[in-house]
Structure formats: C-alpha cells, structure tokens
Design a protein around this motif. Structure first.
Motif, PDB file in Angstrom:
ATOM      1  N   LEU A 982       0.844  -1.194   0.000  1.00  0.00           N
ATOM      2  CA  LEU A 982       0.000   0.000   0.000  1.00  0.00           C
ATOM      3  C   LEU A 982       0.880   1.245   0.000  1.00  0.00           C
ATOM      4  O   LEU A 982       1.780   1.374   0.832  1.00  0.00           O
ATOM      5  CB  LEU A 982      -0.910   0.009   1.231  1.00  0.00           C
ATOM      6  CG  LEU A 982      -1.979   1.111   1.278  1.00  0.00           C
ATOM      7  CD1 LEU A 982      -2.940   0.967   0.090  1.00  0.00           C
ATOM      8  CD2 LEU A 982      -2.736   1.042   2.599  1.00  0.00           C
ATOM      9  N   GLN A 983       0.578   2.180  -0.949  1.00  0.00           N
ATOM     10  CA  GLN A 983       1.330   3.425  -1.069  1.00  0.00           C
ATOM     11  C   GLN A 983       0.350   4.582  -1.168  1.00  0.00           C
ATOM     12  O   GLN A 983      -0.853   4.385  -1.416  1.00  0.00           O
ATOM     13  CB  GLN A 983       2.245   3.397  -2.303  1.00  0.00           C
ATOM     14  CG  GLN A 983       3.338   2.342  -2.208  1.00  0.00           C
ATOM     15  CD  GLN A 983       4.312   2.446  -3.353  1.00  0.00           C
ATOM     16  OE1 GLN A 983       4.190   3.355  -4.177  1.00  0.00           O
ATOM     17  NE2 GLN A 983       5.257   1.527  -3.417  1.00  0.00           N
ATOM     18  N   TYR A 984       0.905   5.817  -0.984  1.00  0.00           N
ATOM     19  CA  TYR A 984       0.070   7.000  -0.900  1.00  0.00           C
ATOM     20  C   TYR A 984       0.639   8.063  -1.835  1.00  0.00           C
ATOM     21  O   TYR A 984       1.851   8.118  -2.102  1.00  0.00           O
ATOM     22  CB  TYR A 984       0.041   7.547   0.525  1.00  0.00           C
ATOM     23  CG  TYR A 984      -0.437   6.526   1.536  1.00  0.00           C
ATOM     24  CD1 TYR A 984      -1.800   6.350   1.759  1.00  0.00           C
ATOM     25  CD2 TYR A 984       0.480   5.752   2.238  1.00  0.00           C
ATOM     26  CE1 TYR A 984      -2.231   5.405   2.685  1.00  0.00           C
ATOM     27  CE2 TYR A 984       0.058   4.810   3.151  1.00  0.00           C
ATOM     28  CZ  TYR A 984      -1.302   4.641   3.369  1.00  0.00           C
ATOM     29  OH  TYR A 984      -1.712   3.712   4.265  1.00  0.00           O
ATOM     30  N   GLN A 985      -0.281   8.920  -2.286  1.00  0.00           N
ATOM     31  CA  GLN A 985       0.089  10.049  -3.140  1.00  0.00           C
ATOM     32  C   GLN A 985      -0.550  11.302  -2.538  1.00  0.00           C
ATOM     33  O   GLN A 985      -1.766  11.389  -2.421  1.00  0.00           O
ATOM     34  CB  GLN A 985      -0.386   9.855  -4.582  1.00  0.00           C
ATOM     35  CG  GLN A 985      -0.006  11.028  -5.473  1.00  0.00           C
ATOM     36  CD  GLN A 985      -0.436  10.809  -6.919  1.00  0.00           C
ATOM     37  OE1 GLN A 985      -1.050   9.783  -7.218  1.00  0.00           O
ATOM     38  NE2 GLN A 985      -0.148  11.745  -7.768  1.00  0.00           N
ATOM     39  N   ARG A 994      -5.289  23.961  -9.339  1.00  0.00           N
ATOM     40  CA  ARG A 994      -4.784  22.658  -9.767  1.00  0.00           C
ATOM     41  C   ARG A 994      -4.008  22.031  -8.625  1.00  0.00           C
ATOM     42  O   ARG A 994      -3.361  22.730  -7.837  1.00  0.00           O
ATOM     43  CB  ARG A 994      -3.888  22.792 -11.004  1.00  0.00           C
ATOM     44  CG  ARG A 994      -4.619  23.320 -12.224  1.00  0.00           C
ATOM     45  CD  ARG A 994      -3.649  23.494 -13.367  1.00  0.00           C
ATOM     46  NE  ARG A 994      -2.587  24.442 -13.004  1.00  0.00           N
ATOM     47  CZ  ARG A 994      -1.560  24.742 -13.796  1.00  0.00           C
ATOM     48  NH1 ARG A 994      -1.474  24.155 -14.979  1.00  0.00           N
ATOM     49  NH2 ARG A 994      -0.662  25.607 -13.399  1.00  0.00           N
ATOM     50  N   PHE A 995      -4.071  20.671  -8.566  1.00  0.00           N
ATOM     51  CA  PHE A 995      -3.337  19.928  -7.549  1.00  0.00           C
ATOM     52  C   PHE A 995      -2.093  19.310  -8.193  1.00  0.00           C
ATOM     53  O   PHE A 995      -2.201  18.628  -9.217  1.00  0.00           O
ATOM     54  CB  PHE A 995      -4.217  18.839  -6.939  1.00  0.00           C
ATOM     55  CG  PHE A 995      -5.215  19.381  -5.953  1.00  0.00           C
ATOM     56  CD1 PHE A 995      -4.887  19.515  -4.614  1.00  0.00           C
ATOM     57  CD2 PHE A 995      -6.479  19.789  -6.369  1.00  0.00           C
ATOM     58  CE1 PHE A 995      -5.817  20.020  -3.701  1.00  0.00           C
ATOM     59  CE2 PHE A 995      -7.393  20.290  -5.470  1.00  0.00           C
ATOM     60  CZ  PHE A 995      -7.066  20.425  -4.122  1.00  0.00           C
ATOM     61  N   LEU A 996      -0.966  19.578  -7.523  1.00  0.00           N
ATOM     62  CA  LEU A 996       0.315  19.086  -8.016  1.00  0.00           C
ATOM     63  C   LEU A 996       0.840  18.031  -7.070  1.00  0.00           C
ATOM     64  O   LEU A 996       0.673  18.140  -5.837  1.00  0.00           O
ATOM     65  CB  LEU A 996       1.329  20.227  -8.132  1.00  0.00           C
ATOM     66  CG  LEU A 996       0.918  21.396  -9.035  1.00  0.00           C
ATOM     67  CD1 LEU A 996       1.976  22.489  -8.998  1.00  0.00           C
ATOM     68  CD2 LEU A 996       0.693  20.911 -10.457  1.00  0.00           C
ATOM     69  N   PRO A 997       1.459  16.959  -7.618  1.00  0.00           N
ATOM     70  CA  PRO A 997       2.006  15.901  -6.748  1.00  0.00           C
ATOM     71  C   PRO A 997       3.056  16.485  -5.807  1.00  0.00           C
ATOM     72  O   PRO A 997       3.954  17.225  -6.217  1.00  0.00           O
ATOM     73  CB  PRO A 997       2.609  14.904  -7.721  1.00  0.00           C
ATOM     74  CG  PRO A 997       1.944  15.183  -9.026  1.00  0.00           C
ATOM     75  CD  PRO A 997       1.631  16.617  -9.049  1.00  0.00           C
ATOM     76  N   LEU A 998       2.940  16.125  -4.530  1.00  0.00           N
ATOM     77  CA  LEU A 998       3.872  16.610  -3.517  1.00  0.00           C
ATOM     78  C   LEU A 998       4.693  15.466  -2.941  1.00  0.00           C
ATOM     79  O   LEU A 998       5.870  15.633  -2.630  1.00  0.00           O
ATOM     80  CB  LEU A 998       3.092  17.314  -2.400  1.00  0.00           C
ATOM     81  CG  LEU A 998       3.921  18.064  -1.363  1.00  0.00           C
ATOM     82  CD1 LEU A 998       4.705  19.180  -2.031  1.00  0.00           C
ATOM     83  CD2 LEU A 998       3.029  18.640  -0.270  1.00  0.00           C
ATOM     84  N   TYR A 999       4.105  14.305  -2.821  1.00  0.00           N
ATOM     85  CA  TYR A 999       4.808  13.145  -2.282  1.00  0.00           C
ATOM     86  C   TYR A 999       4.119  11.899  -2.806  1.00  0.00           C
ATOM     87  O   TYR A 999       2.895  11.841  -2.931  1.00  0.00           O
ATOM     88  CB  TYR A 999       4.812  13.159  -0.761  1.00  0.00           C
ATOM     89  CG  TYR A 999       5.297  11.840  -0.170  1.00  0.00           C
ATOM     90  CD1 TYR A 999       6.642  11.516  -0.166  1.00  0.00           C
ATOM     91  CD2 TYR A 999       4.387  10.926   0.359  1.00  0.00           C
ATOM     92  CE1 TYR A 999       7.081  10.314   0.362  1.00  0.00           C
ATOM     93  CE2 TYR A 999       4.826   9.718   0.894  1.00  0.00           C
ATOM     94  CZ  TYR A 999       6.182   9.407   0.881  1.00  0.00           C
ATOM     95  OH  TYR A 999       6.614   8.210   1.373  1.00  0.00           O
ATOM     96  N   LYS A1000       4.920  10.830  -3.058  1.00  0.00           N
ATOM     97  CA  LYS A1000       4.385   9.543  -3.490  1.00  0.00           C
ATOM     98  C   LYS A1000       5.252   8.471  -2.886  1.00  0.00           C
ATOM     99  O   LYS A1000       6.455   8.396  -3.199  1.00  0.00           O
ATOM    100  CB  LYS A1000       4.364   9.450  -5.017  1.00  0.00           C
ATOM    101  CG  LYS A1000       3.646   8.209  -5.533  1.00  0.00           C
ATOM    102  CD  LYS A1000       3.558   8.258  -7.052  1.00  0.00           C
ATOM    103  CE  LYS A1000       2.785   7.079  -7.593  1.00  0.00           C
ATOM    104  NZ  LYS A1000       2.688   7.085  -9.073  1.00  0.00           N
ATOM    105  N   GLY A1001       4.699   7.646  -2.022  1.00  0.00           N
ATOM    106  CA  GLY A1001       5.477   6.617  -1.372  1.00  0.00           C
ATOM    107  C   GLY A1001       4.704   5.939  -0.262  1.00  0.00           C
ATOM    108  O   GLY A1001       3.533   6.224  -0.018  1.00  0.00           O
TER     109      GLY A1001
END
Length: 1199
Positions: A982-985, A994-1001
């Motif tokens: 299980l991972q999160y974004q 607009r929503f920009l990716p800040l963290y993915k892991g």
C-alpha cells in the motif's frame, strides 16, 4: 728626367696632381711629396736614388732618345687577388711590361731582415734604363721576397728571349749530368728561374735545399746553412724514406765547405762578352791546424755562374754551369753594368753563392735599324722615314741610306748620310720600283744594314678596264671577276670599284666593292633577278672611266614544299586517289614535275616512287586491303628539288575474312551439349578477326540457327535433343563484316533423360483429400522407369511425396480451403527429366479452426492464446488471435465462462467481460463461427479479477511553523516497511486550483517546507496498491502562523555615572507592515529578570543603580500584529554591568564603559558558538586523541 754627364747627375722628378711619392734622404729619413711638383734630386754615383710610392702606385724607369724617365703610375686593381694587402704581399704582374711596386717601409711591420740601402733595390742607373733596341723591356724595382713564402706566391722573374734560351740550354745540360744521381729528385729546382737574393745588414748568405738539390731561390733568406727538405722524400742505400728529416752533421759540414768559395775574377771585358774565373772553395782546418780529409767533399765539384743586370741584389740568371774554373760569358749587353757571382755544388748539396763582382761592358756600334718606310710619294719622288735603333752606349751620329737606283741588280749606292730620320729621293721614274736599306753610325763604328725594302713611285691614271665577267652564280649571290688594265705597269698600285644596279630598283649604280682584288662575290641578292655591273680602276693619280655595263641573272631558288596531299573521293580496299596543291613559293621558276612516294606501314623506313609528272592528282592502286600507307610529294624545277611535303597517312578498307576450316568435336558428345573447336581463317581480309559465328541445323530442317558468336576459338553448344544428328558450320568476321561459312560438320548427340512431363491434373474428394494424375512424356531413346511427385503449400517448399511407376496418387490429411502446388518428373537410365509445370490445387472450405491456447507458441513467436488487455476489479479484458477460417469468413466468437451464459461477440480479437466479482477466478474458452458452422473450442485458461482499490486515509497536521507544515495520515508507522504494497500520493493545490504531486510513497508523514507565513494551503491524499488507484480524499486546508521577530544583537551598556547607565541596541525593520517594539529586562545579582522598559525606542536610560551590585541586561523584539496580538522573539545575549572599584581610579583613567564592553564581548563570544561549531570542535578533539593513542601504540607496543 736625368740630365748631365759624369758621376753626378741631376734628376727632376715630375709629380702630377693627385699623385705622391716618397724618397729617403741622406740622413736616412723618409719624405713624402704630393703633386703637382718638380723635385730636383742629385745622384752622386750615377744611379737613381731609392724612390718609394704609396699603396696603389708603381714606379718605372725607361729611356727614350738618351733621356731617362722615372714614371709613377697607378697600380692596376688586378694586382690584389685573394684579399691580401698589397703593402705586404705584392703579387706578380699580369705581363712582363707591368712591374710590381715597392711598398712604403713605414707602412709595413718590421721584417726580420731590413735593408741598409735601397740602391740595390732600385738598381743603378746604368742597369735600369731601357735602350732603344729594347723598347718593350721595363725593369721593375725589386720586391721583398719575405712575404712570398708565407703565402706560397712566387716572385716574378723577368726574362728576355736571349736569357730564356741560355737558361733552357743550361738546364738541359744539368739534367743530362745529374740524370743518374743518387740524391733523388735531381733537376726539379733547375726548371725554376733563379730568384733575386737580398742583402741583409748582419746575416751571411743562405742555402736552400730543395728536392734534394741546391736551388737558386735565395730571395730573402739569411746567408747561413739551412736545412729545408720541405715535404720532399729521398731514399738511402736501403731504399727507406727520409723525407722531412734534418741533414746530418756531414751534410752540414759539406754545405759549410761549399759556401767558402771566393768571389770570381772578371777579365777580357768586351762589349758583348767577358772572361770569368774563380778558385775552388778552401777546405776548413781542424783543431790541429791540418786540412780535413777530402772524403768530406765529394768529387768532382760543379759551379754555377749567374749574372744580374738589375743590381747586386737584383735577379740573377744562370750563364754557365760546369766543372771548369773559368768560363766565357757571351750575349751580354753593351755598355751595361753586370754583376756576376759563383756558386759551388756537389751532387745534391748546394753552397751559398759568393759575393757578386760588378763590371761594365764596353760600348760598340749600334744595332741594325729597322727598314725605312714610305711616308709619301709621287711619280718622281719618294719620302722615306725610319726610327732610331739602340746606340749601345755611344750616341748615333749618322744614318746611312743606300739604294739600287731602280736597276734591280742588287748593287747599292749611298743615297743619304746624316743625323736626320727622313729623306726625300727625287728625280725618279714614274711607276718604277726602287730598293732601299739603312745603317746607323756612332763613334764605335757602323752597324749592319737593315733588311732591303722595295718601294714604288706613282704612275698615270689607269685606262678603263674590260667589262666584268661572271665567274659563278648562285641564288642570292654572284661572283664577278675582271682584268687589270693592260696599259698599267705591274708596279703600279691599282684599286678597283665595282658598281651594281638592280633592275627595276630605280636607285642607279651603287658601289658594292672597293679594293685591290680582281674578283668579288656580291651577296644578299634576290633570286632570278637581273643585275647590271660595271668596274672602274684608280690609283694615286686618279680614277678611270667605268667599263661597259654587263647584265647577270641570279639563279632561281628551289621551290617550297607542296601542300600536304589530301584524299580525293573514297578510299577503296585496293586503291585511293590523292591530290595536292602547288607550292606557295616556286623559287622563281616554273615547277616542271611532281614526284609521289609511297611507303607501306607507319614506320616510313622504305619509300617507293609511284608517280612522276606534271599532274596534281594520282590514283595509288594495287594496295593491300586494311593496310596503312604513308605518302608524300615533292616537286622539281630549274632551281632544284623542293623539300618533302607533310606526310599523309591512309589506311585502305578491309574486306571480310576468308572461309574457315569446318569445326571439329572436342571430347565425347553429350546428350544435350557438344564441345566444338576451330582454327582462324588463312585470309583475314586486312583486318584482325574479331568475332566468330557458329550455326547449327538438323537433318530434316533446312534453316540453321546461330548458337555462338564471340572472339574465342571454341564454344559449347547446348539445348540439343538427345540421340539426334546435327550439322555445324562456322564463319569469321572483322570490322568489314562476316566472311563465308565453312563446310558442314555432322555429329550425333548421346541418349538423354526423358522430356518434361505435362502438367498433372487434381481432383478434390473432400476438404482434406485430393487425387493427382499425370501422363508419360517422350523417353528420348530410353524407357521411363520412375515418376516423382512433389507436393507443397508453396512453389519453393514442395517436397517429394510419391516415387513409383504409377500414373496417379491420392493426397490425404490436407487443410480445408488451402492452396497446394504439385509437379511431376520422369526418369530413365540416362537420367532424370525436368519437372513439369507446377499446378495449383485449392481444397474446399470448412468450419473455422479452434482458437489456440496461450501456452502454444509457434516458431515465429506468435502467441495464439487470448491474453488479458484490461482487468479491473469487476471486469476482465481478454484478447486472442484469429484462427484459420478454412475458406469462409469468421462472423462471430462465443466466449464460455462456465456457469454463466456464453457471451457472443462479433468479428473482434478482444473483449472486456464486465459485471464480475472482485478477486474471483474464472475458466474461459472461445470458439469461432462462420457461414458453414461453429468451430471447436479452444483450450480452457484461467483468469482472476483484481481486488478493489484502497480508500483514502484521514489527513492531519501534527506540527506547524511560519515556514513548514508536518502532515500525517493513516494509523501505521511513520516509515512503512519495504514489503508493504500500500502506497500514498499527496497533492497540494496551487493558486489556479490545480493539484500538483507533492509526495508519493509508502510513508505516513511528510514535512512541507518553504511556505509563506500566515498563508492557507489545500491538500488531498490518495491510496493505491496492486488493485489500482483509490479515490482522492476531501480537500484539507491548513494555515501557517505569523513569524516572530528575529533575535536582537547584544545591547551596549555605557555607564554615565555611579548610579545611572545607558543601554542601546540595534533596531529591526518592520515585518510585512507590522511595527516592532522592544522589551528590556534587567537582573540584579542572582535574582530574576524584570522588565524595565517596553516600547519602540532603541535605547533606555537606567537610573538609581546600586554601586555595589552587578546588573545584567537583555532585549527581545515584539511584533505587533494587526489583529492586536503580539509575537515575541528570542532574547538577545546578556550584557553585564560590573560595579566600579577603587583601584580602577588609581590606574588613572580606565573607564567603566570599557569593562562593560569587554564583559559583553566575552559573553557574546560564549554565546556565539552554534551546534555545528560545537560538533566540529568535538570531532577535532576526538581526532587529536586518536592520533596520540595510535602514536603511543606504535612506539610502545609494536616496537
């Protein structure tokens, strides 16, 4: 100029402008006189005093008509070769009339032997003048010889004819006497002329040993015995070389013995001779007073007598060489001072010459004068002139002129006697010859008469001569001759004038010759042109009338070469026609005929005459076909033959070659091929054979066909029928074409394989079975024994499927609706025949084939099983390859899921099955349908749906500051394990929504940095795993707080008096429009800090202080926000105010403020260390300790 008589004479030296000369006076001093000037000089002894000239000039002494002259002339530049200074190295003059000069002694370095007097260098007056009998002889002053050996330059030696002959005669005698001497190298020095010895003030005579024989080169050497082999080699009794060795004592003693010879005695002095005698050298005595043994002086001794006329130190010439003790000197000069010396020789050893003896020869009659010459003359008179001869010491008083009175009997009578040098003879006969001779007379007598000379008187004007005659004629010249007028006497000097006029020139007669000859060749004339001539005679009295005019014509010139011939018409194999143009220049006469020459080949070695005549064209026939020829033309006229024209090269046309011999068979014939060979034709037609053609024909067919064409002499003929008879013929070709065919050559081929079978026929019994049948082909002489059938899906992949004697075969297991190819061939004992044409056979259509399983993969890597394309949690996407439709197009597919109703889809290769259960396995199989029915099912394969994606977690803010926000989600640890799927974004919104990716892991926390204070930020989060991405959470909003003020630097405290002080600190700028105020706290002793000031000022005046207590001060900044809230910043470092002490005043002037500042600075230093600095300091301490421990272990433990 020298004047006066007797022992004393006065000399006048004339110096021209720009010239200078130097004299040495009686006191020994030198004086230089520059021109223009006349210097009187007194000669007490009758000789010319020493005269020096500057560099670049020479002095000469000559005599003319009894007057002696001293000339100072500039030196020629040719006398300075090699770059040496002419002052020290005077080179020899270029000829005998240009003497060398004497350099100024003051301009030279001191030589090893100086002159005591220059009288000998210049010479006495009587020995330096040049008489009238020798006007060309100029005696030069003597040149120092010291400089010549240094540079290898010989001294110039002057010789007249008489001296040269005497010297050669003496040298010949010496060579004859010494030809067998044992010294080696004899006679080489005798070939050299004697050099002039010089006198030295303190040096005895010298001896020069050269090449084993004593030489005469004593030019400037000291007069004592010298040994000088100088690179010469002599051999002793044993033949050993002794070059460059010093003479032994015995030789030196012999030289000393030969050098003791006394000076000679002169007697019976005449005008041209004298008697000279001398005494042999005296032998030296030993210590006992007795004479030494004669063995030290080899016998016999020879003597050399040399004479000089240029002074005692002048140049000597050998006059006698022999063993006698007396000699008669002949050939001396009358009335001239002579100096004679003797020199003794023994074998190859030469002694020093004796002292010279001076004597003067007597005067005598003059020398014979030159014959008189005719100065002028008339018919009755002749004027004669002559020059004075040498007077030989006595002045000439009279000249005696005699003549033969014109009788020619050889008897002469005196015509004139007197001192004059010319005389006029009168009362003579015109045109007569008279003979004269001349003699001179002085006090000593009359000289001999000169040679007889014949002179003629003039005569009258000659008569006109006869007309000139033509002797020979040329193209551009005429040789004309004429005769002497018959009335003129032979003694008359007659000259002739030849005049010529060119016809049509208009210039009249022009003089072309003037002389005494009786013929003349007139050149540079024009060809074939008429010229008129006449001649006139003249003498001293006048010119005669011209002769009659005659005409002569020059010969014509040969014509120029004709123009290059050209071909006229067409060149034939055996002939061609050529033409040419006449020459551009005919040479003045008409061309009479043309001559044509022909040469076979291009070498032009042999030419033959093929035509001679006046025509301008000619046909050359009888030639060879295809052969190269060269032809040229020249013409003939009265002037001669012209040059050859340019060569014309012609090549005749070639004809086809002749017939060849019939071809012959090479080896054994094959069933369908034979090998032929032939030879070239005997006649090539004038061109090389370049090609051959072979034709073949059968017995029944009359028409033949060409089977080969090329340059080779053999070929292979194929495509023949086995077991048949063929006839072959060959023909050759060149550039002219093909020649005739040869005779026929018949041959039979061997039996062969069967012919090609006809195309087989096919019959379809079912979609998987076909029957093939065929017919037997011609056997070509051998029966068919076997048939072979090939079958395949493509023409290139057919394989043998049947072999036997039957005429049909049944093929089973075929695919429906498939194209197949088949062909058949026959075989017999001779071989296998060719295959028949391939026949296409198509099987009938059938139901589709089964869809293949995923695990079945063919060789080309094509997977025919269905594969999933899209597989969410509630659906499955599958794909498959289209199976074979067996000739009928597939219309639909049936997908069987097992429990559920089969799914029917159209003509597609993929399909998504929906409405399935998540995380559930299904068994699937597929079958295809066409118009003929449904095909079989495929293999069953198993697929499983994926689970549902995860839900988003709840997002929280666990920590915040004015620039950072720490976010947390989920219930797990802060850092997830690597095995968790299980991972999160995490995404953050921007200003545009607009929503920009800040963290993915996989982590559950994240710190957001670099934010602005008092700002709201939006966030959302999403969870995903192998099942896919889950939905996004709701939007969360978090706001950053305001930032507190920055820390204030340590304040400054200044004591004003015992009970008050002033505290100051630096101001901070406003923060985003919010004002900044300050709070000042103080502490007495160890009590707590208390606020003593709050406001916007940056200084505070503290009063009522206790003198015995310590005070500590600190400041912090406070931000006053717009919403009435206050944010306090950190406090500044503490500053201590120490109390005043009594000893501080005794030191005279240490203020309390300085102590306060010092403590404040120390406190600031203690508080200025950051965490990083402390860590670095600790690291350095540990490193030093580790190094010390390592050193101790190294020193105490290891060693």
């Amino acid at each position: 100029m020298v004047n006066g008589e007797g022992p004393q004479q006065v000399i006048l030296v004339q110096v021209n402008p720009g010239e200078a000369f130097t004299i040495r006076r009686e006191d020994g001093q030198f004086q230089c006189i520059t021109g223009p000037a006349q210097v009187p000089m007194m000669s007490p002894n009758g000789s010319v005093p020493p005269i020096y000239v500057p560099p670049g000039y020479v002095s000469q002494i000559i005599e003319e008509n009894g007057v002696r002259r001293v000339l100072v002339l500039p030196q020629q530049p040719d006398f300075h070769p090699g770059g040496h200074s002419p002052l020290h190295h005077p080179p020899p003059p270029p000829h005998a009339h240009m003497p060398a000069f004497i350099p100024h002694p003051a301009m030279m370095p001191p030589p090893p032997h100086l002159y005591t007097s220059m009288a000998g260098g210049v010479g006495d007056l009587s020995s330096q003048y040049i008489s009238q009998y020798h006007p060309a002889h100029i005696f030069s002053e003597q040149v120092s010889a010291d400089s010549h050996p240094q540079h290898g330059r010989p001294t110039f030696v002057h010789r007249d004819d008489r001296t040269t002959k005497t010297h050669e005669r003496l040298q010949k005698k010496l060579k004859e006497r010494q030809g067998g001497g044992g010294g080696g190298g004899g006679g080489q020095v005798k070939d050299s002329p004697p050099s002039s010895p010089q006198k030295s003030c303190n040096s005895p005579p010298a001896v020069d040993i050269h090449n084993g024989i004593g030489g005469k080169e004593l030019e400037a050497e000291p007069r004592h015995p010298v040994t000088c082999p100088d690179k010469q080699i002599s051999k002793g009794k044993n033949g050993e070389s002794r070059g460059t060795k010093v003479l032994d004592k015995e030789a030196q003693a012999l030289i000393a013995f030969l050098s003791t010879i006394s000076k000679p005695v002169v007697s019976d002095i005449q005008a041209r001779g004298a008697e000279v005698s001398w005494v042999a050298p005296a032998r030296p005595e030993n210590e006992n007073g007795s004479v030494e043994d004669d063995s030290s002086s080899p016998q016999p001794l020879s003597y050399d007598i040399s004479v000089s006329v240029e002074g005692k130190d002048g140049k000597y010439q050998t006059m006698y060489c022999g063993e006698e003790l007396s000699a008669t000197l002949k050939g001396l000069r009358p009335a001239t001072d002579h100096h004679v010396r003797v020199q003794a020789m023994s074998n190859s050893i030469v002694g020093s010459p004796s002292e010279p003896v001076s004597f003067t020869t007597l005067s005598c009659e003059p020398d014979p004068p030159n014959p008189p010459k005719k100065a002028s003359g008339t018919k009755n008179a002749l004027v004669l002139q002559w020059k004075a001869s040498c007077d030989n010491g006595s002045k000439i008083l009279n000249y005696i002129l005699q003549w033969d009175e014109g009788k020619g009997t050889g008897i002469f009578e005196k015509c004139y006697s007197g001192p004059q040098k010319q005389y006029r003879v009168t009362k003579l006969t015109p045109a007569s010859r008279y003979s004269f001779r001349l003699a001179a007379e002085n006090d000593m007598g009359v000289s001999e008469f000169s040679e007889v000379v014949d002179l003629f008187t003039s005569c009258s004007v000659p008569l006109p001569p006869f007309p000139p005659e033509l002797e020979t004629a040329g193209v551009t010249w005429l040789c004309v001759k004429w005769q002497r007028p018959s009335s003129s006497p032979k003694e008359d000097d007659i000259s002739y004038i030849l005049e010529m006029e060119e016809e049509g020139s208009g210039y009249g007669f022009q003089r072309s010759y003037d002389g005494e000859e009786l013929s003349h060749t007139v050149r540079n004339l024009h060809r074939s042109t008429k010229y008129k001539f006449r001649v006139a005679a003249y003498n001293s009295e006048g010119k005669s009338n011209p002769s009659q005019v005659v005409e002569f014509i020059t010969k014509p010139d040969r014509p120029s070469s004709p123009c290059r011939p050209v071909i006229k018409g067409r060149v034939l194999p055996n002939s061609f026609k050529m033409a040419w143009e006449p020459p551009k220049e005919d040479g003045g006469s008409e061309v009479t005929k043309y001559v044509v020459e022909l040469s076979e080949g291009l070498s032009g070695s042999s030419w033959g005459l093929v035509y001679s005549g006046p025509a301008l064209e000619h046909v050359c026939d009888g030639l060879k076909p295809g052969c190269s020829y060269q032809t040229r033309v020249y013409c003939m006229s009265e002037g001669g033959q012209s040059p050859m024209s340019e060569t014309l090269q012609v090549q005749t046309l070639a004809v086809p070659p002749g017939p060849c011999q019939p071809p012959r068979l090479v080896g054994k014939p094959k069933s369908r091929e034979v090998q032929l060979r032939w030879v070239p034709p005997q006649v090539d037609g004038g061109s090389p054979v370049s090609c051959y053609s072979v034709e073949v024909s059968g017995q029944q067919a009359e028409e033949s066909r060409e089977v080969y064409q090329g340059p080779e002499l053999d070929c292979s003929v194929g495509a023949l029928m086995p077991g048949k008879t063929y006839s072959f013929r060959v023909k050759a070709a060149n550039k002219a074409g093909f020649g005739p065919l040869s005779e026929r050559c018949e041959m039979t081929t061997a039996p062969g394989a069967p012919e090609q079978c006809k195309a087989p026929s096919t019959t379809c019994k079912s979609p998987t079975c076909v029957v093939v049948s065929w017919e037997a082909p011609p056997c070509n002489g051998a029966p068919v024994t076997e048939f072979r059938l090939e079958w395949g899906a493509a023409e290139g992949t057919m394989q043998v499927c049947y072999s036997g004697s039957a005429l049909s075969h049944e093929m089973r297991g075929l695919l429906p609706a498939t194209n197949y190819f088949c062909r058949v061939q026959a075989a017999n004992l001779a071989g296998v025949g060719p295959f028949s044409e391939a026949v296409l056979c198509q099987t009938p259509c059938s139901v589709p084939a089964a869809v293949t399983d995923e695990d079945e993969e063919d060789e080309e890597g094509v997977v025919s099983r269905p594969s999933p394309v899209f597989s969410p949690s509630t659906c499955l996407g599958i794909g498959w390859d289209s199976p074979c439709d067996h000739g009928s197009e597939i219309t639909s597919y049936l997908i069987d899921l097992g429990e559920k109703q089969p799914v029917v889809v159209g003509r597609v290769n993929k399909h998504v099955i929906q409405h399935l259960q998540p995380d559930t396995s299904y068994r699937i199989r597929i079958q295809a349908q066409n118009s003929l029915g449904t095909g079989p099912f495929s293999h069953t394969f198993k697929l499983k749906t994926k689970p549902l994606p995860p839900q988003p977690p709840r997002l929280e803010c666990t920590a915040f500051s004015h620039q950072t926000l720490r976010l947390k989600w989920g219930d797990g640890p802060t850092k997830a394990a690597s095995s968790e799927a299980l991972q999160y974004q995490l995404q953050m919104g921007d200003k545009n929504g607009r929503f920009l990716p800040l963290y993915k892991g996989p982590c559950h926390t994240h710190k957001v940095q670099r934010l602005n204070e008092s700002t709201s930020y939006t966030f959302r989060i999403q969870a995903f795993n192998e099942a896919g991405e889950g939905p996004f959470s709701n939007v969360y909003t978090f706001t950053t707080p305001r930032s507190p003020p920055a820390p204030v630097k340590a304040p400054k405290v200044e004591r004003l008096d015992d009970n008050s002080c002033e505290v100051t600190w630096e101001a901070l700028p406003p923060m985003k429009g919010d004002p900044v105020i300050y709070t000042l706290q103080s502490m007495i002793g160890n009590s707590e800090f208390k606020q003593i000031y709050k406001g916007s000022a940056t200084s505070f005046h503290a009063q009522n202080l206790q003198t015995s207590s310590d005070y500590r001060f600190r400041v912090c900044a406070i931000r006053q926000c717009q919403d009435a809230t206050e944010l306090s910043g950190p406090y500044s470092p503490t500053v201590t105010l120490s109390p005043q002490r009594s000893d501080a005043a005794a030191t005279g002037g240490s203020s309390a403020g300085s102590g306060l500042r010092t403590s404040a600075e120390s406190a600031r230093t203690r508080q200025s260390l950051t965490d990083e600095q402390c860590a670095f300091l600790l690291l350095m301490v540990f490193a030093v300790i580790a190094i010390l421990i390592a050193f101790i272990i190294q020193y105490f433990v290891i060693k």
